[in-house]
Design an enzyme around this catalytic site. Structure first.
Site, PDB file in Angstrom:
ATOM      1  CG  HIS A  42      -5.898   9.480 -38.714  1.00 13.58           C
ATOM      2  ND1 HIS A  42      -7.261   9.280 -38.655  1.00 13.58           N
ATOM      3  CD2 HIS A  42      -5.720  10.668 -39.323  1.00 13.58           C
ATOM      4  CE1 HIS A  42      -7.871  10.300 -39.217  1.00 13.58           C
ATOM      5  NE2 HIS A  42      -6.971  11.159 -39.627  1.00 13.58           N
ATOM      6  CD  GLU A  66       5.277   4.850   9.276  1.00 11.90           C
ATOM      7  OE1 GLU A  66       4.163   4.884   8.734  1.00 11.90           O
ATOM      8  OE2 GLU A  66       6.310   4.472   8.686  1.00 11.90           O
ATOM      9  N   GLY A  95       3.389  10.224   9.284  1.00 14.08           N
ATOM     10  CA  GLY A  95       2.313   9.378   8.764  1.00 14.08           C
ATOM     11  C   GLY A  95       1.202   9.354   9.792  1.00 14.08           C
ATOM     12  CB  SER A  96      -1.609  11.672  10.383  1.00 12.83           C
ATOM     13  OG  SER A  96      -2.257  11.520   9.127  1.00 12.83           O
ATOM     14  CG  ASN A  97      -3.991   7.290   8.001  1.00 15.65           C
ATOM     15  OD1 ASN A  97      -4.742   8.114   8.510  1.00 15.65           O
ATOM     16  ND2 ASN A  97      -4.007   7.016   6.711  1.00 15.65           N
ATOM     17  CG  ASP A  98       0.956   3.081  10.313  1.00 18.83           C
ATOM     18  OD1 ASP A  98      -0.026   2.387  10.609  1.00 18.83           O
ATOM     19  OD2 ASP A  98       1.770   2.750   9.431  1.00 18.83           O
ATOM     20  CB  CYS A 103       1.765  11.861   4.134  1.00 21.29           C
ATOM     21  SG  CYS A 103       3.399  12.341   3.576  1.00 21.29           S
TER      22      CYS A 103
END
Length: 788
Positions: free
Chosen positions: A415, A674, A695-698, A745
């Site tokens: 409720h 990556e 995976g642009s970071n790696d 990504c």
């Protein structure tokens, strides 16, 4: 009969005669029985019978005059007004004709026997699309015999003037003297020795339409309504309900420590709560087949009424048959425009006092006010946060004063949860310990940003942002999510998007499973006693510990695949480094000590390694379960950190061995780009994969030779560096040359409009963003496309 209508004579058009509840029961009894939906037979007293009673006792004007005295500003005299109004009705007498009609219909229903019946109130303004009237009027169960039945009918009449019902009508703008009370009398379903619960034909928090939500407890369902126990919960996916082997995508075992059963009495309604035996607490109230059957019924009811529905169900403990005992329109989400959304976000974190199931998606801060019962309502000041064990309908007049509600007990269909949604206030239910962990009068913050709600110490700062989705148009380039938290999936599905470009599995393993998969595969070999004990506690339901990993992982992935169905959802297989895996429960025993884990045993190389191969099998089984058993074939798989062509071939063969065959049931397998080798040999990798995601970071890290986690090297790590962008451009060009889809990504396209322009110029297929960056990312893509 003048004052009685049998269910076989009632349809949904008779709301004005028998109220919404009884009209719905008659409609389902007559129209859905042929579809297999079981509704207990019964009859209803009419509005005409109610008015005849009121007028024959000459109390109509007395009640009107009484209600004119109601303090509609502060409701200081609500209790006295309600009590006097109920007293007038209870002192009245039924006419001989009215009593005889009820007794006659009762005998016919029982085929001459004094059978047990349920006696329920149904107001003639009840269950309208904009007002639920849930729990405002009384119901009486286990009624047997003429005298007890007539007494229960009169008590139902009197419940038209419960304090909460009077206040509710005032809030909703209904005129008291325009509403009559019909009473439904139904054959009793022996759920006291079975089970019962509530079902929604949508996900009750977000309003997501492709989910059927079912909750259940042992015994009578009042324990759910009052929030006295935390129930079992099930999520069933509508689109696959008739084609999947098992469309149940989520199951949660509730504590169910109490069961409400009938007390011994002389035919009058009386119930008592008993402790649920431990074996039943540890068992689901319904098996999978029953959940699916009940879901099909709820779906039929929704289709029949052509609107989201709120359903009550019961299982007879003698016959083991399921029944629908009530169905009303779902009132919270029907009228809401899901294109418009207010986003809440905590700007700071504080000490967590307690947590539970989040109701709503907002945040509130205020003083905690601990109340034991509605009688202490005078202690609650407007804007304070109500802290209590559980709430029942008697709390309704107070709930409007509260900035938020926190309870020890209750589930998403209690409720407290239903009313909180209707009022639009945040609530956290089922914390188990709020009343002991939160001090009366202290400042707290209630945050319902995700499926789990948290109570923080102090008044924390938070932001609100109004978003009008109508003003956002999707670009030609696919804008997708990067997601990891299943708790936010249903709500985020309403945002403009083209699916999930990267579903991070690691969050599920860390926060939901918590155990190193090899510690489950080789549980008998786990040496650390603390770890063994914790694993045993978390997996006590599973004879084979490996099944815990498969089931938990598959359910959480399924929630995200379902939230965005039929859009593409790409799940990346686990990409922990060895030092991260070691932090899981039991993990240190199964992980090597590496000097540089970032470049060590991770990604594709890990999956075939003897140290992890058996754990990889569990990941594959979980994904196979989501796609094949649950029917979520929009789920696709992505391989991270695949260094060589040989690794690509090995992992594809291994997946095939574990039941994930590329091309079977339209399974697509993607690869993360990556590593520079991925770019250089992309055309050869393309022979083994259906698409790619950068995976642009790696890739930036390995192109520039920079540790992205090093604070000393932050000035060097730059995705806009010419070399990093050349790698990205080359990957896109090669993928397009071989006709394979490729996306990216990362944060850069939302942070830097020029980076988005660069990707659009290179004709990338998709860009995936974290939730907080999606809308800015879409804006940048649209601007870039406009000038191309």
């Amino acid at each position: 009969m003048k004052f009685i209508k049998k269910f076989k004579e009632i349809s949904i058009k008779d709301v004005i005669k028998v109220g919404g509840k009884n009209a719905s029961l008659g409609e389902m009894y007559n129209e859905l029985s042929s579809e297999g939906v079981l509704v207990p037979n019964g009859f209803a007293t009419t509005a005409e019978g109610f008015w005849a009673f009121i007028r024959s006792n000459n109390i109509e004007e007395d009640i009107k005059n009484l209600l004119k005295k109601l303090d509609t500003e502060n409701y200081t005299n609500l209790g006295n007004i309600g009590s006097e109004a109920r007293g007038l009705i209870l002192a009245g007498k039924f006419s001989e004709e009215f009593s005889e009609e009820i007794v006659s219909a009762y005998k016919e229903l029982g085929e001459g026997e004094n059978i047990q019946v349920a006696v329920r109130s149904s107001a003639t303004a009840e269950d309208l699309p904009g007002a639920s009237f849930a729990g405002q009027h009384e119901s009486f169960l286990n009624i047997k015999g003429n005298e007890a039945l007539l007494d229960a009918v009169k008590k139902c009449f009197a419940s038209l003037f419960t304090n909460r019902a009077i206040k509710y009508r005032e809030d909703q703008g209904f005129l008291h003297h325009n509403i009559a009370l019909s009473v439904g009398v139904q054959k009793m379903v022996r759920s006291d020795i079975g089970c019962s619960g509530i079902g929604f034909s949508l996900e009750p928090e977000s309003g997501f339409r492709n989910i059927i939500h079912i909750s259940g407890v042992w015994g009578l369902g009042e324990n759910i309504v009052q929030g006295l126990v935390n129930p079992d919960e099930f999520h069933v996916f509508k689109p696959t309900i008739d084609k999947a082997e098992n469309p149940i995508i989520q199951k949660k075992l509730g504590h169910k420590e109490l069961s409400m059963v009938y007390a011994e009495s002389s035919g009058h309604s009386s119930t008592v709560n008993i402790e649920t035996p431990l074996d039943k607490q540890d068992s689901f109230v319904l098996n999978d087949d029953e959940v699916i059957e009940l879901s099909r019924w709820i779906l039929l009811i929704e289709k029949h009424y052509n609107r989201p529905m709120d359903v009550e169900w019961a299982k007879d403990g003698i016959t083991n048959k399921l029944f629908i005992t009530q169905a009303r329109p779902e009132t919270v989400h029907k009228e809401k425009d899901k294109r418009f959304y207010i986003e809440y976000h905590l700007k700071q974190k504080g000490e967590i006092l307690t947590s539970g199931s989040a109701i709503g998606s907002s945040i509130a801060a205020g003083k905690a006010r601990f109340l034991k019962s509605p009688e202490e309502g005078h202690k609650l000041n407007p804007g304070e946060i109500l802290i209590t064990n559980n709430t029942s309908p008697d709390w309704d007049p107070l709930l409007k004063l509260a900035a938020a509600v926190v309870t020890d007990r209750g589930g998403r269909t209690s409720h407290a949860a239903i009313v909180a949604r209707e009022l639009g206030v945040p609530a956290i239910v089922g914390t188990n310990d709020a009343t002991t962990k939160i001090k009366n009068g202290e400042m707290i913050t209630v945050s319902c940003e995700g499926k789990t709600g948290f109570v923080y110490k102090g008044a924390l700062q938070f932001d609100t942002k109004e978003i009008d989705f109508e003003k956002i148009s999707l670009p030609k380039t696919e804008a997708k999510f990067i997601l990891s938290d299943p708790d936010r999936a249903f709500q985020l599905s309403f945002y403009p998007n083209m699916g999930i470009g990267l579903l991070r599995m690691e969050f599920i393993i860390t926060h939901k499973i918590k155990i190193h998969p090899m510690a489950l595969v080789k549980y008998d070999e786990v040496k650390e006693q603390t770890a063994r004990k914790t694993i045993e506690e978390l997996t006590w339901q599973y004879k084979d510990k490996r099944d815990f990993f498969i089931e938990e992982l598959s359910r959480e992935i399924a929630v995200m695949a379902a939230a965005f169905y039929p859009k593409e959802v790409i799940v990346r297989l686990s990409d922990f480094k060895s030092n991260e895996y070691a932090n899981l429960i039991g993990g240190r025993q199964f992980e090597p000590l590496e000097e540089n884990p970032m470049l060590g045993l991770r990604g594709a190389a890990r999956y075939s390694h003897p140290n992890y191969k058996e754990a990889f099998k569990l990941e594959c089984k979980a994904i196979k379960r989501v796609r094949e058993e649950m029917g979520l074939d929009n789920l696709k798989v992505m391989i991270p950190f695949c260094r060589t062509i040989k690794e690509a071939k090995t992992v594809i063969e291994l997946m095939k061995e574990f039941g994930l065959v590329r091309g079977k049931n339209s399974l697509e397998i993607y690869m993360m780009v990556e590593i520079p080798s991925n770019v250089i040999l992309l055309e050869e990798f393309a022979e083994h994969f259906d698409g790619f995601s950068i995976g642009s970071n790696d890739l930036t890290q390995l192109t520039l030779g920079v540790d992205r986690d090093s604070e000393l090297m932050l000035s060097v790590f730059d995705e806009n560096n010419a070399a990093a962008k050349e790698m990205v451009a080359t990957a896109i060009q090669k993928a397009r040359k071989v006709g394979k889809k490729i996306g990216l990504c990362g944060q850069a396209p939302s942070d830097f409009p020029e980076f988005a322009s660069f990707l659009i110029k290179e004709q990338i297929n998709s860009i995936s963003f974290n939730p907080d960056a999606l809308l800015k990312g879409i804006e940048n893509i649209n601007k870039a496309e406009a000038v191309q």
